[in-house]
Design a protein around this motif. Structure first.
Motif, PDB file in Angstrom:
ATOM      1  N   LEU A   9       0.830  -1.200   0.000  1.00 64.89           N
ATOM      2  CA  LEU A   9       0.000   0.000   0.000  1.00 64.89           C
ATOM      3  C   LEU A   9       0.870   1.258   0.000  1.00 64.89           C
ATOM      4  N   ILE A  10       1.916   1.246   0.789  1.00 66.02           N
ATOM      5  CA  ILE A  10       2.833   2.391   0.829  1.00 66.02           C
ATOM      6  C   ILE A  10       3.495   2.578  -0.532  1.00 66.02           C
ATOM      7  N   ASP A  11       3.927   1.490  -1.162  1.00 64.08           N
ATOM      8  CA  ASP A  11       4.529   1.577  -2.499  1.00 64.08           C
ATOM      9  C   ASP A  11       3.538   2.157  -3.505  1.00 64.08           C
ATOM     10  N   GLN A  12       2.289   1.722  -3.445  1.00 62.05           N
ATOM     11  CA  GLN A  12       1.268   2.234  -4.359  1.00 62.05           C
ATOM     12  C   GLN A  12       0.999   3.715  -4.106  1.00 62.05           C
ATOM     13  N   MET A  13       0.970   4.117  -2.843  1.00 64.94           N
ATOM     14  CA  MET A  13       0.752   5.525  -2.518  1.00 64.94           C
ATOM     15  C   MET A  13       1.897   6.379  -3.048  1.00 64.94           C
ATOM     16  N   ARG A  14       3.117   5.905  -2.901  1.00 67.60           N
ATOM     17  CA  ARG A  14       4.279   6.641  -3.429  1.00 67.60           C
ATOM     18  C   ARG A  14       4.213   6.744  -4.945  1.00 67.60           C
ATOM     19  N   HIS A  15       3.811   5.652  -5.583  1.00 69.33           N
ATOM     20  CA  HIS A  15       3.681   5.638  -7.040  1.00 69.33           C
ATOM     21  C   HIS A  15       2.666   6.690  -7.491  1.00 69.33           C
ATOM     22  N   LEU A  16       1.502   6.711  -6.862  1.00 74.50           N
ATOM     23  CA  LEU A  16       0.462   7.669  -7.232  1.00 74.50           C
ATOM     24  C   LEU A  16       0.886   9.100  -6.927  1.00 74.50           C
ATOM     25  N   GLU A  17       1.567   9.294  -5.813  1.00 77.76           N
ATOM     26  CA  GLU A  17       2.056  10.625  -5.462  1.00 77.76           C
ATOM     27  C   GLU A  17       3.067  11.115  -6.497  1.00 77.76           C
ATOM     28  N   THR A  18       3.939  10.232  -6.945  1.00 78.94           N
ATOM     29  CA  THR A  18       4.933  10.590  -7.956  1.00 78.94           C
ATOM     30  C   THR A  18       4.260  10.939  -9.275  1.00 78.94           C
ATOM     31  N   LEU A  19       3.255  10.160  -9.677  1.00 76.56           N
ATOM     32  CA  LEU A  19       2.522  10.484 -10.904  1.00 76.56           C
ATOM     33  C   LEU A  19       1.855  11.850 -10.793  1.00 76.56           C
ATOM     34  N   GLY A  20       1.216  12.109  -9.660  1.00 76.45           N
ATOM     35  CA  GLY A  20       0.576  13.408  -9.454  1.00 76.45           C
ATOM     36  C   GLY A  20       1.567  14.544  -9.539  1.00 76.45           C
ATOM     37  N   ALA A  22       4.426  14.542 -11.185  1.00 82.04           N
ATOM     38  CA  ALA A  22       4.883  14.689 -12.567  1.00 82.04           C
ATOM     39  C   ALA A  22       3.847  15.390 -13.438  1.00 82.04           C
ATOM     40  N   PHE A  23       2.556  15.106 -13.187  1.00 86.60           N
ATOM     41  CA  PHE A  23       1.498  15.753 -13.973  1.00 86.60           C
ATOM     42  C   PHE A  23       1.433  17.248 -13.709  1.00 86.60           C
ATOM     43  N   THR A  24       1.747  17.671 -12.502  1.00 86.44           N
ATOM     44  CA  THR A  24       1.561  19.076 -12.135  1.00 86.44           C
ATOM     45  C   THR A  24       2.862  19.877 -12.085  1.00 86.44           C
ATOM     46  N   HIS A  25       4.005  19.241 -12.138  1.00 84.80           N
ATOM     47  CA  HIS A  25       5.286  19.917 -11.989  1.00 84.80           C
ATOM     48  C   HIS A  25       5.772  20.429 -13.342  1.00 84.80           C
ATOM     49  N   ALA A  26       5.909  21.731 -13.455  1.00 84.86           N
ATOM     50  CA  ALA A  26       6.287  22.355 -14.726  1.00 84.86           C
ATOM     51  C   ALA A  26       7.626  21.834 -15.254  1.00 84.86           C
ATOM     52  N   GLU A  27       8.599  21.634 -14.372  1.00 86.42           N
ATOM     53  CA  GLU A  27       9.908  21.173 -14.825  1.00 86.42           C
ATOM     54  C   GLU A  27       9.836  19.755 -15.387  1.00 86.42           C
ATOM     55  N   ALA A  28       8.981  18.901 -14.814  1.00 82.54           N
ATOM     56  CA  ALA A  28       8.825  17.538 -15.349  1.00 82.54           C
ATOM     57  C   ALA A  28       8.192  17.583 -16.738  1.00 82.54           C
ATOM     58  N   ARG A  29       7.199  18.451 -16.904  1.00 79.90           N
ATOM     59  CA  ARG A  29       6.577  18.601 -18.219  1.00 79.90           C
ATOM     60  C   ARG A  29       7.575  19.123 -19.238  1.00 79.90           C
ATOM     61  N   ASP A  30       8.422  20.067 -18.821  1.00 78.03           N
ATOM     62  CA  ASP A  30       9.417  20.623 -19.730  1.00 78.03           C
ATOM     63  C   ASP A  30      10.467  19.573 -20.099  1.00 78.03           C
ATOM     64  N   ALA A  31      10.841  18.738 -19.146  1.00 75.25           N
ATOM     65  CA  ALA A  31      11.799  17.667 -19.439  1.00 75.25           C
ATOM     66  C   ALA A  31      11.208  16.706 -20.476  1.00 75.25           C
ATOM     67  N   TYR A  32       9.931  16.411 -20.360  1.00 77.48           N
ATOM     68  CA  TYR A  32       9.265  15.545 -21.347  1.00 77.48           C
ATOM     69  C   TYR A  32       9.292  16.209 -22.724  1.00 77.48           C
TER      70      TYR A  32
END
Length: 60
Positions: A9-20, A22-32
């Motif tokens: 459950l903790i691993d899944q929560m971390r995974h979802l938090e990381t996805l969230g 990446a979706f909202t972080h401008a620098e991650a979008r720019d890297a893509y």
């Protein structure tokens, strides 16, 4: 995603938090964009708006 153990459950929560993040972080979008040549921001903004309206009730 189905967690059977607390560690899963903790691993899944971390995974979802990381996805969230990446979706909202401008620098991650720019890297893509730099890596692929594609600006994903408009699509993600539309998707986020749809999610907030349809899944979160529009008050998110």
């Amino acid at each position: 995603m189905t967690a059977t153990k607390p560690a899963d459950l903790i691993d899944q929560m971390r995974h979802l938090e990381t996805l969230g993040w990446a979706f909202t972080h401008a620098e991650a979008r720019d890297a893509y964009r730099r890596a692929t040549g594609e600006d994903i921001t408009p699509s993600l903004d539309r998707y986020r708006g749809w999610l907030e309206e349809n899944l979160l009730g529009g008050d998110a």
